[in-house]
Design a protein around this motif. Structure first.
Motif, PDB file in Angstrom:
ATOM      1  N   MET A 168      -1.903   3.716   2.166  1.00 44.34           N
ATOM      2  CA  MET A 168      -1.242   2.681   1.544  1.00 44.34           C
ATOM      3  C   MET A 168      -0.749   2.929   0.248  1.00 44.34           C
ATOM      4  SD  MET A 168       0.256  -0.405   1.871  1.00 44.34           S
ATOM      5  CE  MET A 168      -0.806  -1.144   3.158  1.00 44.34           C
ATOM      6  N   VAL A 169      -1.527   3.540  -0.607  1.00 42.14           N
ATOM      7  CA  VAL A 169      -1.303   3.806  -2.090  1.00 42.14           C
ATOM      8  C   VAL A 169      -0.072   4.801  -2.192  1.00 42.14           C
ATOM      9  CG1 VAL A 169      -2.278   4.774  -4.354  1.00 42.14           C
ATOM     10  CG2 VAL A 169      -3.624   3.271  -2.811  1.00 42.14           C
ATOM     11  N   GLY A 170      -0.082   6.060  -1.556  1.00 47.82           N
ATOM     12  CA  GLY A 170       0.981   6.743  -1.468  1.00 47.82           C
ATOM     13  C   GLY A 170       2.261   6.044  -1.119  1.00 47.82           C
ATOM     14  N   ALA A 171       2.236   5.155   0.071  1.00 51.58           N
ATOM     15  CA  ALA A 171       3.607   4.573   0.151  1.00 51.58           C
ATOM     16  C   ALA A 171       4.132   3.562  -0.880  1.00 51.58           C
ATOM     17  CB  ALA A 171       3.276   3.709   1.512  1.00 51.58           C
ATOM     18  N   LEU A 172       3.136   2.775  -1.547  1.00 49.51           N
ATOM     19  CA  LEU A 172       3.403   2.059  -2.736  1.00 49.51           C
ATOM     20  C   LEU A 172       4.146   2.958  -3.724  1.00 49.51           C
ATOM     21  CD1 LEU A 172       0.599  -0.523  -2.662  1.00 49.51           C
ATOM     22  CD2 LEU A 172       2.687  -0.818  -1.834  1.00 49.51           C
TER      23      LEU A 172
END
Length: 508
Positions: free
Chosen positions: A91-95
């Motif tokens: 999730m963090v990488g996608a954001l």
């Protein structure tokens, strides 16, 4: 206290702690979003201007920032949701990837000129004066932002462009009358409600069917992967290259269709040749399992999420901030134009707002698209991404009205329903499904207390209960309902806001 009772109490405590954590995170996100809007307010106050129209620009700037926050919270989920749901991206990488690429697309390729009336819905020449025009655009922008905010809250990914179109139509009806509305264009937009998800689901299903037959169902999956995955990734690269030029870069460069196709084909061939040794090396270390095949699609999914976000930032954001640019032009020059110069600060507000909205409120819709509709692995997510690029490109080339949001979500539903069909077909084809002996069914009787005892369920009911459902119908119903009411609800909201603002100004 028994172990089961203790376990239930601990589970309740854990649920309360999770709910408290989510509430605290939501309050923090709302606070940070409020700080962003305060920053936009302070910035717009520094812009040169005087008179009543100056305050329109200030208010419109804040509304534009609010709209950008909602775009980031809702619309961007379609670009990275499948990659997150398949575990190709955390999730963090996608954001981070989506925020950077959305902002870069909006600022670098957002264009210098934008249509004042999104998609030509209302004829600006029929609006009586600049003040009425400003009120109409402000009402449409606020109405669209409010509806997208509500849709995000209920977990429904909707089309930002459709929300703006509905807002412009509603305010335009009151400001300029029904003759000013391009009803033919509205019919095409209504058609896109059906065309977009069906095309997205059909194309994604076709790609998944091919991968299943050509790779997953083969005895040697790794050999099949080495043969077919490089050309599939090449097709993705070709589609994205053409898509970026045709849609994402259209504001700064619009070459002929033949040039776009040649450049896309060249990118596809180059990517195919580059991926052949990469896939060969990776597959040599993997077992002959379906999960191993899915892992080979991880890197293409990451790139597709980045490219989709860049194209979205370059194309759709300009449409969303078009009303804000129109307000700024009308307030500064006092006239109404069909196309206006897009100020850099408007693009920056849009880009930063999308990035903040995505990071603060985006995870909810990302999880809905990537995890809650149906279970995705990298193979299925790759089919959704490839479907989004191919379908938008082909439909746009033929002039078909489509929505990238509806196509992406339709692709998720398409692969989910196709998996459900395969799974239930496999259950029906089991040898023991028909051959298994049925227990004797006793007739209804009477219990000791005199009440009737119903007969056990029939074989048909037992077979029906065995049918697997791999797509959550609750989300399907919510999303389809949100799609259907986006334009009319935005129109009604915009008309009400316009009437309220006009009455308030007249009273003062």
């Amino acid at each position: 206290m028994s172990d089961s009772a203790l376990y239930k109490d601990l589970k309740r405590i854990s649920q309360i702690e999770d709910a408290t954590h989510r509430l605290g995170a939501f309050k923090t996100a709302v606070g940070l979003g409020g700080l962003f809007l305060i920053g936009v307010l302070l910035f717009t106050l520094t812009l040169s201007g005087e008179g009543d129209r100056y305050w329109f620009v200030v208010l419109a700037g804040v509304i534009g920032g609010y709209m950008a926050l909602n775009i980031g919270a809702n619309d961007v989920a379609n670009n990275v949701g499948p990659a997150v749901g398949s575990r190709a991206l955390p999730m963090v990488g996608a954001l981070v990837i989506a925020a950077v690429c959305e902002a870069a697309g909006a600022i670098l390729a957002g264009g210098d000129v934008v249509s004042t009336i999104s998609k030509g819905i209302v004829d600006p020449g029929r609006v009586p004066d600049a003040d009425t025009f400003i009120l109409a655009m402000m009402s449409s922008l606020l109405a669209a932002a409010l509806w997208i905010n509500l849709a995000t809250f209920i977990g429904a990914p909707v089309s930002t462009t459709h929300a703006v179109v509905g807002g412009v139509m509603g305010a335009g009806l009151i400001a300029a009358g029904p003759d000013a509305v391009a009803w033919g264009t509205m019919q095409a937009i209504v058609a896109s409600w059906v065309i977009s998800p069906l095309l997205g689901g059909l194309v994604a299903g076709l790609f998944l069917t091919f991968i299943r037959a050509a790779i997953i169902r083969q005895p040697d999956r790794m050999a099949a992967s080495r043969r077919w995955i490089p050309p599939l990734i090449g097709m993705l690269a070709a589609s994205f290259t053409a898509y970026l030029i045709f849609k994402g870069l259209s504001h700064v460069w619009r070459p002929p269709l033949a040039v776009i196709l040649v450049l896309g084909a060249a990118a596809g061939v180059a990517t195919h040749m580059a991926m052949r040794p990469v896939v060969a090396r990776a597959s040599a270390r993997l077992e002959n399992r379906r999960k191993a095949v899915s892992s080979l699609f991880t890197l293409p999914l990451i790139f597709s999420a980045a490219l989709l976000s860049f194209a979205h930032g370059a194309n759709d954001v300009a449409n969303a901030v078009g009303p804000l640019a129109a307000i700024v032009h009308a307030a500064q020059d006092g006239d109404i134009a069909a196309k206006v110069t897009l100020p850099l600060w408007v693009l920056v507000v849009g880009a930063l707002g999308i990035a903040f909205g995505l990071c603060l409120f985006g995870p909810k819709l990302i999880r809905t698209v990537g995890e809650k509709i149906t279970k995705l692995d990298q193979t299925r997510a790759f089919c959704v991404a490839l479907s989004a690029a191919v379908t938008v490109l082909v439909a746009s080339a033929f002039g078909l009205p489509v929505s990238s949001t509806h196509i992406a979500v339709g692709g998720v539903f398409g692969v989910g329903f196709l998996r459900e069909y395969w799974s239930n077909a496999k259950l029906r084809a089991r040898p023991d499904a028909e051959a298994a002996p049925l227990p004797a069914i006793a007739p209804p009787g009477v219990a000791a207390d005199g009440t009737a005892v119903p007969a056990p369920p029939t074989h048909h009911k037992r077979r029906k209960a065995q049918k697997r459902r791999l797509v959550r119908r609750r989300h399907l119903q919510t999303i389809v309902a949100a799609w259907l009411i986006t334009v009319p609800l935005s129109a009604v909201l915009a008309a009400g806001i316009f009437l309220g603002l006009r009455t308030l100004i007249a009273a003062s």
